[in-house]
Scaffold this motif. Structure first.
Motif, short mmCIF file in Angstrom:
data_model
loop_
_atom_site.label_atom_id
_atom_site.label_comp_id
_atom_site.label_asym_id
_atom_site.label_seq_id
_atom_site.Cartn_x
_atom_site.Cartn_y
_atom_site.Cartn_z
N PHE A 29 3.57 7.31 -4.48
CA PHE A 29 2.24 6.95 -3.98
C PHE A 29 1.52 6.02 -4.94
CE2 PHE A 29 -2.36 7.84 -3.55
CZ PHE A 29 -2.54 7.40 -2.24
N ILE A 30 1.50 6.38 -6.23
CA ILE A 30 0.78 5.53 -7.18
C ILE A 30 1.48 4.19 -7.36
CG2 ILE A 30 1.91 6.39 -9.27
CD1 ILE A 30 -0.85 6.20 -10.63
N ALA A 36 -0.29 -2.48 -3.74
CA ALA A 36 -1.47 -2.89 -2.98
C ALA A 36 -2.45 -3.69 -3.85
CB ALA A 36 -2.17 -1.66 -2.41
N LEU A 37 -2.65 -3.27 -5.09
CA LEU A 37 -3.56 -4.01 -5.97
C LEU A 37 -3.01 -5.39 -6.30
CD1 LEU A 37 -4.86 -1.36 -8.55
CD2 LEU A 37 -6.13 -2.46 -6.70
N THR A 38 -1.69 -5.51 -6.37
CA THR A 38 -1.09 -6.82 -6.60
C THR A 38 -1.35 -7.75 -5.42
OG1 THR A 38 0.66 -5.78 -7.92
CG2 THR A 38 1.07 -8.02 -7.13
N ALA A 281 -8.21 5.81 -4.46
CA ALA A 281 -9.35 4.89 -4.52
C ALA A 281 -8.89 3.47 -4.77
CB ALA A 281 -10.33 5.34 -5.61
N MET A 282 -7.80 3.32 -5.50
CA MET A 282 -7.23 1.98 -5.72
C MET A 282 -6.68 1.42 -4.41
SD MET A 282 -5.24 2.32 -9.37
CE MET A 282 -4.17 3.68 -8.87
N LEU A 283 -6.01 2.27 -3.65
CA LEU A 283 -5.45 1.85 -2.37
C LEU A 283 -6.55 1.47 -1.39
CD1 LEU A 283 -2.80 1.49 -0.84
CD2 LEU A 283 -2.98 3.88 -0.12
N VAL A 289 -10.20 -5.13 0.85
CA VAL A 289 -10.06 -6.58 0.62
C VAL A 289 -9.11 -7.18 1.66
CG1 VAL A 289 -9.22 -8.34 -1.01
CG2 VAL A 289 -10.59 -6.41 -1.84
N PHE A 290 -8.04 -6.45 1.95
CA PHE A 290 -7.09 -6.92 2.96
C PHE A 290 -7.78 -7.11 4.32
CE2 PHE A 290 -4.05 -6.04 6.38
CZ PHE A 290 -3.03 -6.94 6.07
#
Length: 294
Positions: A29-30, A36-38, A281-283, A289-290
């Motif tokens: 998951f992480i 996703a952040l990339t 929260a990062m996802l 943004v997506f």
């Protein structure tokens, strides 16, 4: 965020189903959060998305987070006792295999797609990432970097900001010392650092028992939460100065989601809270943004 191999206790919405336990505890998951952040970085920089680069970062993250399992297996397996009956101890051989496969695939992607990364830049991040788990010489005895007082959350934020923030720019041949690149790195660093502090809150008792000085051990849990909220406020202020339109709203909403996770966090929350919501929260940040771009 980096995990300690501690036993799962409690639950968030009832005991998580088996598939979710594997997804969270195997670090899949992480690793997807890193992916996703990339992708988010490509969208923020308005450059074509490179799925090979995003895949490389995801697989490298999966390797790093399972490195402790590889190290444990190389040292030799011990019989599982009542004291060592955590999910990690029961599955560390499988996690070690996952880690080895992921780094092999990451290397294959790197060379096959000829990813444009400075090898010296990659090397120093690799040393930090491996040294976080594998003992290095410090103060005349071998210790992993996570045992260095007050250091681990800053290492986590630095590596994540570098890898998910600057690697995509490097691959796109963008000079990473230009002001916009530095600003993107700094924003990402603040956001990750705010979330990384939550894992120090989670591990407060564990770190205290192992004599590891962390931010909560220095200023207390309540003040650490306040510091995390303050970092998110600074992040939001910088976003308002550097972005506009729907992108600004998406980033601010992502900061709000992270703020709610911080607000409700405590040492007593189960591991699922941190692995699913704090990392999630990062996802959510990337997904928002997506949505603004498609």
């Amino acid at each position: 965020m980096k995990q300690q191999q501690t036993t799962y206790t409690g639950n968030l919405f009832g005991k998580p189903p088996t598939w979710l336990t594997y997804l969270l505890y195997s670090s899949v998951f992480i690793s997807f959060c890193a992916f996703a952040l990339t992708i988010e970085t490509y969208l923020l920089a308005d450059i074509p998305v490179s799925l090979p680069m995003a895949g490389f970062i995801m697989l490298a993250t999966l390797f790093t987070y399972n490195l402790s399992s590889i190290q444990s297996e190389l040292r030799g397996r011990k019989a599982i006792t009542a004291q060592h009956s955590s999910w990690w101890h029961q599955h560390k051989r499988g996690l070690a295999i996952v880690g080895i496969i992921s780094i092999a695939l990451a290397a294959a992607i790197y060379f096959y797609y000829d990813l444009r990364l400075n090898l010296w830049f990659v090397l120093h991040l690799a040393i930090i990432s491996i040294g976080y788990t594998v003992p290095l010489v410090f103060r005349k005895k071998a210790e992993p970097l996570r045992r260095v007082p007050l250091l681990k959350v800053f290492l986590i934020a630095y590596v994540w900001a570098m890898v998910t923030g600057l690697f995509p720019l490097m691959d796109a041949k963008i000079y990473v010392l230009e002001p916009q690149a530095i600003l993107l790195f700094f924003r990402r660093f603040l956001f990750i650092l705010a979330l990384a502090l939550l894992f120090d809150i989670r591990d407060y008792t564990y770190d205290r028992n192992t004599n590891t000085l962390t931010i909560p051990g220095l200023i207390g849990i309540r003040n650490t939460k306040a510091l995390s909220m303050g970092l998110l406020l600074v992040y939001s202020f910088i976003v308002m100065l550097s972005e506009d339109g729907r992108t600004e709203m998406a980033l601010l909403l992502g900061s709000l989601v992270a703020g709610l996770v911080v607000w409700y966090s405590s040492e007593m929350k189960p591991r699922t809270y941190f692995l699913l919501l704090a990392d999630g929260a990062m996802l959510a940040h990337a997904f928002l943004v997506f949505l603004t771009n498609y």
